[in-house]
Design a protein around this motif. Structure first.
Motif, mmCIF file in Angstrom:
data_model
loop_
_atom_site.group_PDB
_atom_site.id
_atom_site.type_symbol
_atom_site.label_atom_id
_atom_site.label_comp_id
_atom_site.label_asym_id
_atom_site.label_seq_id
_atom_site.Cartn_x
_atom_site.Cartn_y
_atom_site.Cartn_z
ATOM 1 N N ALA A 21 8.817 -4.269 -4.590
ATOM 2 C CA ALA A 21 8.183 -4.204 -5.817
ATOM 3 C C ALA A 21 7.007 -3.159 -5.809
ATOM 4 O O ALA A 21 6.493 -3.184 -7.239
ATOM 5 N N MET A 22 7.548 -2.431 -4.982
ATOM 6 C CA MET A 22 6.690 -0.830 -5.677
ATOM 7 C C MET A 22 7.493 0.282 -6.038
ATOM 8 O O MET A 22 7.540 1.350 -6.338
ATOM 9 N N THR A 26 4.665 -12.437 12.206
ATOM 10 C CA THR A 26 4.377 -12.558 10.814
ATOM 11 C C THR A 26 4.940 -10.673 11.345
ATOM 12 O O THR A 26 4.842 -10.128 12.729
ATOM 13 N N VAL A 74 8.336 -3.697 12.087
ATOM 14 C CA VAL A 74 7.569 -3.895 13.478
ATOM 15 C C VAL A 74 6.623 -5.393 13.069
ATOM 16 O O VAL A 74 6.491 -5.637 11.698
ATOM 17 N N GLN A 105 4.869 7.431 1.828
ATOM 18 C CA GLN A 105 5.271 5.749 2.519
ATOM 19 C C GLN A 105 4.538 4.455 2.231
ATOM 20 O O GLN A 105 3.460 4.609 1.548
ATOM 21 N N ILE A 106 5.322 3.054 2.023
ATOM 22 C CA ILE A 106 4.579 2.470 1.463
ATOM 23 C C ILE A 106 4.445 1.472 3.210
ATOM 24 O O ILE A 106 5.425 1.565 3.838
ATOM 25 N N ALA A 107 3.415 0.746 3.300
ATOM 26 C CA ALA A 107 3.489 -0.436 4.478
ATOM 27 C C ALA A 107 2.929 -1.907 3.389
ATOM 28 O O ALA A 107 2.175 -2.188 2.925
ATOM 29 N N VAL A 108 3.721 -3.286 4.299
ATOM 30 C CA VAL A 108 3.506 -4.299 3.788
ATOM 31 C C VAL A 108 2.719 -5.338 4.687
ATOM 32 O O VAL A 108 3.697 -4.992 5.958
ATOM 33 N N ILE A 109 2.767 -6.219 4.460
ATOM 34 C CA ILE A 109 2.266 -7.282 5.684
ATOM 35 C C ILE A 109 2.832 -8.969 5.311
ATOM 36 O O ILE A 109 1.796 -9.221 4.218
ATOM 37 N N ASP A 110 3.396 -9.442 5.829
ATOM 38 C CA ASP A 110 3.751 -10.562 5.658
ATOM 39 C C ASP A 110 3.480 -11.950 6.773
ATOM 40 O O ASP A 110 3.819 -11.965 7.640
ATOM 41 N N THR A 111 3.147 -13.047 6.488
ATOM 42 C CA THR A 111 3.414 -13.909 7.907
ATOM 43 C C THR A 111 3.566 -15.648 7.025
ATOM 44 O O THR A 111 3.205 -15.450 6.243
ATOM 45 N N PHE A 162 7.797 -0.756 6.211
ATOM 46 C CA PHE A 162 7.045 -0.182 5.845
ATOM 47 C C PHE A 162 8.676 0.640 4.761
ATOM 48 O O PHE A 162 9.994 0.279 5.321
ATOM 49 N N ALA A 182 5.369 -6.638 8.850
ATOM 50 C CA ALA A 182 4.970 -5.342 8.699
ATOM 51 C C ALA A 182 6.023 -4.375 8.649
ATOM 52 O O ALA A 182 6.309 -4.169 9.414
ATOM 53 N N ASP A 238 -2.273 -9.912 4.784
ATOM 54 C CA ASP A 238 -2.046 -10.831 3.629
ATOM 55 C C ASP A 238 -2.725 -12.229 4.734
ATOM 56 O O ASP A 238 -3.891 -12.375 5.595
ATOM 57 N N ASP A 249 8.760 -7.171 -0.885
ATOM 58 C CA ASP A 249 7.161 -6.280 -1.710
ATOM 59 C C ASP A 249 7.762 -4.754 -1.849
ATOM 60 O O ASP A 249 6.341 -4.308 -2.149
ATOM 61 N N ALA A 266 1.193 -1.234 0.067
ATOM 62 C CA ALA A 266 -0.417 0.039 0.028
ATOM 63 C C ALA A 266 1.502 1.390 0.213
ATOM 64 O O ALA A 266 2.065 1.507 0.111
#
Lengths: 326, 326
Positions: B83-84, B139, B92, B45-51, B143, B141, A128, B80, A35
């Protein structure tokens, strides 16, 4: 329908509608690798993360519905942002989902998240989703903003400060007990446990009124007050009688013959605020926010918390609500 | 020592040292209700999250060590952000930890996270730790930042674009197979699976060279190319022979008599980049980054992907690596 039948992409398609409640700052929302969002000039960013595990933090059908779980997973994060004095802006989330979970339950979980996000104008910008071999695990990371240099830490308490809390303390733990006992009534206690209100507006007022230190009460008053005392290197002297308790909590504690202060000091998940500030600033705050109550004072010391009661003073240990030990 | 013996606060104290690798932007790090950080003017800002879930995404002692898991949990998130087109800045994290987990294993997990954060100058600014009744769930996250308006989405591919990828594709899935078979050697494949390199530098170059669309290859080339085609509303025509494969992957596929393209198209976790851009820009990029390879072209269409091979053209379905179905 089971989640395993619909698949990850089908699921994302099903929940991604209606996720932006303040879209002006969002450049790229759900559906790309990441995002992208804009920040506000003059503001610093806040980031928090919080996880809830089925069977540990909640028991479906007993202490919570799936809607409640979604609501609370976000609420606990927004409370952490309130505890820095910030305005929440966005969340990203991750769910590890049991294979046999019903789509209807998962949809309810997301509806709970969307409900509270809508209330506070918070955007859901990414996530996710993975399969869990065990219980459902939900993690929410939330972001917010605060004026540069104005975030309120737990380390700023000063000798002479008033120590104060918002609303009443211990209700959530009382509500949890009521729910576990399967007792009717006690709607205030149950609501405190299932739908805690993050104290965002008060957090913002604490920035305006120059509070020196601030925590949210997620792990019980004993634990949180000790964190402020330890981080600030001051002693806090709490007046036991001054701590605000609800009438329902008094009734419940009496009906189960339990010490009400077990809920107050060692309960958890109140998501009220504990803070310290100069006495004059506190008086000004209280005129505008009558639901804040002074419960003690800070004084020079070594980072201990004491409780005064009927002329005696005893040390309050930080032993509180600690999910780690459950 | 078990994690249940040391407790949450003891654990946080044990891991919070050495978490800031680019501290200038961090106002409040680990240890308060939330982290506070500064952003850079002119950047979004970019935010991503992955588990990652133990037993599903990794098998300790077979496909990964705890160090590897920590490394990869961060790597997939940094990928990720790459990839942006972004620069990663902070993470975090949250871990749901089995009660009987050894502290030494948990420490190794955190060492893996710190190792990759150090490499890329990324700060660990906060986290949550809870007990899991089942497997470990981690998990992260992350930035990052990208120049305002310059984030590269998957939806920007244009007819006439070159389609290209970085390095070689399919190695991670090959490495996973080698590890599951318990075979010695194939160090390149194993490294691709256990220590994927997020393509941050290349992502930044793709911003500079005006790439039109970009994905990281986390779910296999078939899935990722279809995402670009569908989001952009163009067809992609891939030349099967042009897709770069490593010599080790060829050897491995031959030794187990498996079609190498099963790894290439339907493998996953390569964390290489697939992107489209104007032919002239691609040529300029390739002179500076010789490890990028053109594998096809974009043309006006309805969002399909086709593969050309020995004069025949067939549709490439998005069926790829999908953790949801494992």
């Amino acid at each position: 329908m089971k989640i395993s039948e619909i698949g990850e992409f089908g699921f994302i398609d099903a929940v991604k509608e209606g996720t932006l409640f303040n879209p002006s700052s969002v450049v790229v929302g759900i559906g790309d690798d990441g995002a992208v969002y804009k920040t506000t000039e003059g503001m610093e960013q806040i980031a928090v993360i919080d996880t809830m595990v089925e069977g540990s933090h909640f028991i479906i059908g007993k202490t919570a519905s799936w809607f409640d779980v979604g609501y609370k997973a976000v609420a606990s994060n927004l409370s952490d942002i309130a505890a820095m004095g910030g305005i929440p802006t966005h969340i990203v989330l991750s769910t590890a989902i049991p294979t046999d979970m019903e789509m209807a339950d998962l949809t309810a979980l997301y509806e709970g998240m969307k409900d509270i996000c809508k209330t506070y104008g918070v955007n859901i910008i990414g996530g996710d989703t993975v399969l869990s071999k065990g219980a459902l695990v939900i993690t929410v990371a939330a972001f917010g903003e605060v004026e540069s240099g104005k975030a309120i830490c737990r380390s700023g308490a000063k000798p002479g400060d008033v120590v104060a809390v918002s609303h009443t303390i211990g209700d959530s733990a009382g509500g949890l007990d009521v729910l576990l006992h399967g007792i009717d009534g006690y709607t205030h206690l149950k609501k405190a446990h299932q739908f805690p209100t993050p104290q965002i507006q008060l957090g913002r007022a604490l920035v305006a009124y120059r509070a020196h230190s601030l925590n949210d009460i997620s792990d019980g008053l004993a634990s949180e007050s000790n964190e402020i005392a330890k981080a600030s290197g001051v002693d806090l002297i709490l007046d036991k009688e001054a701590i605000p308790c609800s009438e329902e909590l008094r009734q419940w504690a009496q009906s189960v013959q339990k010490d009400i202060y077990a809920y107050v000091f060692n309960g958890g998940e109140d998501y009220e605020l504990i803070f310290t500030m100069a006495p004059d600033d506190f008086e000004a705050l209280r005129r505008e926010y009558p639901y804040v109550t002074a419960i003690g004072q800070a004084r020079a010391g070594k980072g201990q918390v004491y409780v005064r009661h009927e002329g005696k003073t005893s040390v309050l240990q930080p032993t509180g609500w600690n999910h780690f030990h459950r």
